[in-house]
Design an enzyme around this catalytic site. Sequence first.
Site, PDB file in Angstrom:
ATOM      1  N   GLY A 293       0.336   5.351   1.654  1.00 29.52           N
ATOM      2  CA  GLY A 293      -0.227   4.694   0.485  1.00 29.52           C
ATOM      3  C   GLY A 293       0.750   4.664  -0.678  1.00 29.52           C
ATOM      4  CB  SER A 294       0.117   4.495  -4.321  1.00 27.72           C
ATOM      5  OG  SER A 294      -0.762   3.388  -4.238  1.00 27.72           O
ATOM      6  CB  THR A 295       3.146   8.909  -2.207  1.00 28.74           C
ATOM      7  OG1 THR A 295       2.661   8.692  -0.886  1.00 28.74           O
ATOM      8  CG2 THR A 295       2.177   9.795  -2.977  1.00 28.74           C
ATOM      9  CG  PHE A 296       6.196   4.234   1.434  1.00 31.20           C
ATOM     10  CD1 PHE A 296       6.893   5.189   2.161  1.00 31.20           C
ATOM     11  CD2 PHE A 296       6.610   2.909   1.525  1.00 31.20           C
ATOM     12  CE1 PHE A 296       7.974   4.841   2.961  1.00 31.20           C
ATOM     13  CE2 PHE A 296       7.687   2.548   2.339  1.00 31.20           C
ATOM     14  CZ  PHE A 296       8.366   3.521   3.051  1.00 31.20           C
TER      15      PHE A 296
END
Length: 564
Positions: A293-296
């Site tokens: 998800g958004s950590t990527f």
Amino acid sequence: MVAFVLFLFSFVGLSARLSYLMIGRSGYYGEQARALHERERSIKAARGRILDRNGVVLADNKTVCTISVIHSQLKDKESVIDMLCRELSLEEDYVRKRVEKVSAIERIRSNVEKETGDKIRDYNLPGVKVDEDFKRYYPYGELASKVLGFTGGDNQGIIGLEVAYDSVLEGEPGTILTVTDARGIELDAAGENRIEPVDGRDLTISMDLNIQKYATQLAYQAMETKQADSVSILVMNPQNGEMLAMVNVPEFDLNAPFTLQGIQPGSLSGQQEQDALNLMWRNGCINDTYEPGSTFKTVTAAAGLEAGVVHTTDTFHCPGYVMVEDRRIRCHKVSGHGSQDFVHATMNSCNPVFVTVGLRLGSALYYDYFKKFGLLEKTGIDLPGEAATIMHKKENIGMVELATISFGQSFQITPIQLMTTVASFVNGGRRVTPHFAVKASGQGDKTPEIFEYPTREGIVSAETSETMKMMLEQVVENGGGKNAIVEGYRIGGKTATSQTLPRGSGRYISSFLGFAPADNPQVMALAIINNPQGVYYGGQIAAPVVRQLFENILPYMEEIDYKR
């Protein structure tokens, strides 16, 4: 006359042969004769201990006994059977079968408490042997169970560091040799010959017991509060890859690793039980993959900055969605973020902006950065069973696939892979190898063996690394990561909320990746909460876990000077 000559030649030949055997080969046949009358019993070596970075023992040895019988030496089998059944709490049929078996030596039971072994020895019954042995003992029970691992009945490593460093820890067994007569009775006059065992070497690891304890406490607290399936917390030094903690709750008791929690004994078939054990032992931080998800988005940002397709001052407009071919890809903020620069888009974790950056890169260049950053290879962490990234083939990445990859969906990586990759964005551009083992040392070693791990330079430029630190600090200071603020410290990080497959299942993974201090990171932590109930946004439930962790360990790390 002819007969006499033949006799004379035969006699001379026989005499020569006998002389050769008696004189020339006497040593060989002497050893063969001795071997026929020697009985051998193994002496286990003490397995090396596992120590945390401050010398605290995490895995130790406990003295136990192995009880055996030698059939040819038994004088009163019934007394032996009765005594062994009573002292070892064994069924008579089991003991009788082994006592009456005609064999050189028959093991009755291993890992017997020393107190019981001493009591059996005091009976002084002929044919009963009590040999001292070692059993692995873990002073902290279930702490770091999936990292440390455990050993089997022969003290061999089964999972975790115990198997990864088995050759360091196991040592070399010794031998007890006793001489017997033709009937197999030991000759007291001959005594015993002993080949002493060589103890295994101690393994010092980078884990800090205090940090591991506190991370475990927070993980259990988060799992209970959010009624989650599991919680993982990783803590690493991003400058050199040393793992300070790795938590996967629920953990299991290392001193009873074959006891399934919450399952009635005998309720499962053999295969079902083994499958359940394998699941219980599984280290989700390295064995399992997930959509980050958004950590990527940190990866998309780093690639875009490196390639020059985006700059911090670039402006974007977010109406709440972005169209890619025939797909409408929504932003988490349905009404949109309006006009914003790239720094604020990162603070807002705006999907349309990161899709735009991904499309600017194009599938070929994005894939090349994916590879350059090390995401297509394993991290090389010194634990068994690390899973590989699950990624589209380069030729199969179309516009839609590229768009979803840009904000962390449609592929899977491990938590340790995510942490290792982001570490290279904030440590100046070096890809480190995450690891636990620091050194191995034995009693006779003048110089311990220091373990070294590869580092790859130039993952991103120093300029990109500085920009990434600045933007991720803003995420915590003024963006979606506000719940990770720690008073008196500069914190950087990124939140994530991803939906597990199949889509629409209502199952989410909430996570937060943070580091401190933001301008010169010395510690990085990743918290992952699997299938939380109720509120599931990473910024609301995972970021506070890392905040509490940092609130406690940052002053501690300053006190003992982790820069050493």
